[in-house]
Write an enzyme that holds these catalytic residues in place. Structure first.
Site, mmCIF file in Angstrom:
data_model
loop_
_atom_site.group_PDB
_atom_site.id
_atom_site.type_symbol
_atom_site.label_atom_id
_atom_site.label_comp_id
_atom_site.label_asym_id
_atom_site.label_seq_id
_atom_site.Cartn_x
_atom_site.Cartn_y
_atom_site.Cartn_z
ATOM 1 N N SER A 67 0.534 -1.235 0.015
ATOM 2 C CA SER A 67 -0.134 -0.093 -0.015
ATOM 3 C C SER A 67 0.829 1.342 0.088
ATOM 4 C CB SER A 67 -0.896 0.233 1.177
ATOM 5 O OG SER A 67 -0.636 1.267 2.012
ATOM 6 N N LYS A 68 0.546 2.310 -0.641
ATOM 7 C CA LYS A 68 1.005 3.421 -0.918
ATOM 8 C C LYS A 68 1.235 4.203 0.361
ATOM 9 C CE LYS A 68 -2.471 6.242 -2.988
ATOM 10 N NZ LYS A 68 -2.716 6.922 -4.295
ATOM 11 N N ARG A 69 0.355 3.823 1.527
ATOM 12 C CA ARG A 69 0.345 4.656 2.722
ATOM 13 C C ARG A 69 1.480 3.939 3.365
ATOM 14 N NH1 ARG A 69 -4.056 6.212 0.836
ATOM 15 N NH2 ARG A 69 -4.711 3.900 0.812
#
Ligand code: GLU
Length: 476
Positions: free
Chosen positions: A244-246
């Site tokens: 996930s990009k977070r």
């Protein structure tokens, strides 16, 4: 390369990114698998930018996708490549299709508010309850258009990776295909574009699998045989969480900026869910494409192993010629990466040290710290390295090394090594221990490229000046 000519097969695949952020390694993997299928078959790879979510799209994301794809070898000059097309340009096709589905009775208008639906379906798990199905509502602003899903039977999709999953129609809700303002939603726009672009194989991430039965029903309702599907496994991090990009580093650009070579990245991404067999991993792109078989992709989640990617990168670095390596290091030898000025940089010194770096580094970005001692006026001041290396008997040893170095006949790696070995032995130290203070005095760090080759390139004068400075600091 033993591949059929582009356009010689009717196979048409597409990569359909939404430009809502940095280009993700998962997107890059989807693009590459589609590219490999198209190339392998002599088919066509269509790039379609799904830019209909105006609130989340930015033109710079689109150009970022194009640049990143090109850096991985997928570019518009290649005869396999078609596009880019922009979904937003097809809005009228999408609304026409919505109208057709309404006219033929495959869809109906609905005036339920979100709250109405929520209140009625609080205890159900099936979503919309079909309230407006038989009310015969005509279009009015604010009324959504819903697709009438079959009450019975099942929808089976042909999926080359997942063994043709079957979905019960009874659990598919009457989903929205056009909003209250008449505009089509993603699910429909995506189908209409795939139909109009004559896509034969939809190869995309597993997260879209729940959409697939709905989309297949729309293909049929629009009078077209659905495509063959292939849903690629999710990519997970070392804790088996979906990338996930977070949470994780996922932007292709960031990996390239850290010195991952595009070829190493392509090779690594091609193995995320697929294997060329024979335990072979490091292979040229052409060979990977020749061997690629979408049906051989594994359905289990694929681990994005940054360590393995980095070690692939090291192998790609080793496979370069020295000249290529020197050229590839270019960006890391100037500001903002390099702390030295262009005047301080010495091309010949870099060329002399480059082979030693090439045989060791796994990331191009590591070159800067490994060679800064050659270009900065004084070695970097790293307190931790200093404290570690300058313990007793470092001062006495360093003083003896200094004296011996001043008298050394030939300033070359081999005699330099013999000299430090001898002085070390006189102080009861093995070479590993004896060279640590010399390394920190001359390069600033406890780790780095082979010390004696480094000293050879640094030169006698600068080496002695630096050891003198270290001795002064030690006696202070
Ligand atoms: N635009 C969608 C996405 O980026 C792709 C949908 C598809 O490949 O069908 O997730």
């Amino acid at each position: 390369m033993n591949l059929p000519a582009p356009g010689s097969s009717p196979i048409r695949v597409r990569f359909a990114p939404s430009p809502t952020g940095m280009f993700h390694v998962g997107g890059a993997r989807s693009a590459l698998f589609n590219w490999a299928v198209a190339k392998r078959a002599g088919g066509t790879f269509v790039l379609r930018i799904e830019d209909t979510d105006a609130a989340r799209n930015k033109p710079e994301w689109t150009s970022g996708i194009l640049t990143a794809m090109a850096s991985l070898g997928m570019h518009a000059e290649d005869p396999t490549f078609e596009g880019p097309y922009f979904q937003s340009a097809n809005a009228s096709l999408h609304t026409e299709a919505a109208q057709r589905l309404y006219t033929q009775g495959a869809a109906y208008y609905c005036d339920c508010t979100r709250e109405d639906v929520a209140a009625r379906t609080a205890n159900a798990q099936t979503g919309y309850d079909g309230h407006c199905r038989e009310r015969g509502l005509a279009y009015a602003a604010g009324r959504a258009l819903r697709f009438r899903t079959p009450d019975e039977g099942e929808t089976q999709v042909i999926d080359l990776i997942r063994g043709n999953p079957t979905f019960l129609n009874a659990v598919l809700e009457d989903f929205v295909i056009a909003r209250g303002d008449g505009s089509a939603v993603f699910l429909l726009a995506n189908v209409v574009d795939d139909i109009s672009m004559r896509i034969t194989h939809v190869i995309r991430g597993e997260e879209h699998l729940p959409n697939t039965p709905k989309q297949q029903l729309m293909w049929r309702a629009l009078g077209v045989e659905p495509p063959t599907w292939a849903h690629l496994p999710v990519i997970v991090n070392e804790r088996r969480q979906k990338l996930s990009k977070r949470r994780d580093k996922v932007a292709l650009e960031d990996f390239l900026a850290d010195g991952i070579l595009p070829d190493a990245m392509v090779n690594y991404l091609m193995l995320l869910g697929w294997s060329p067999g024979n335990d072979e991993e490091i292979l040229p792109f052409e060979t990977l494409i020749e061997r690629f078989d979408i049906a051989g992709v594994n359905s289990a989640s694929a681990f994005f192993d940054v360590k393995k990617l980095t070690s692939f990168n090291g192998e790609y670095i080793r496979a370069m010629s020295t000249q290529e390596f020197i050229k590839a290091c270019g960006p890391w030898l100037v500001a903002p990466h390099a702390p030295w000025t262009p005047e301080q940089f010495d091309e010949a010194a870099f060329a002399a040290i480059a082979p030693h770096a090439q045989s060791r580094l796994a990331l191009l970005s590591d070159i800067t710290n490994n060679v800064d001692f050659l270009f900065l006026d004084a070695p970097v001041d790293d307190a931790a390295s200093w404290d570690k290396a300058m313990k007793e008997p470092a001062p006495a040893l360093l003083a003896d090394v200094r004296t011996a170095l001043a008298g050394l006949e030939t300033w070359q790696a081999e005699p330099l090594k013999e000299l430090v070995t001898e002085v070390g032995a006189a102080h009861g130290l093995k070479l590993g221990k004896a060279q640590a203070p010399v390394r920190v005095a001359t390069t600033g760090r406890t780790v780095g490229l082979p010390l004696f080759e480094s000293l050879e390139v640094l030169g006698r004068e600068r080496a002695l000046t630096r050891i003198d400075a270290a001795l002064t600091k030690l006696s202070a």
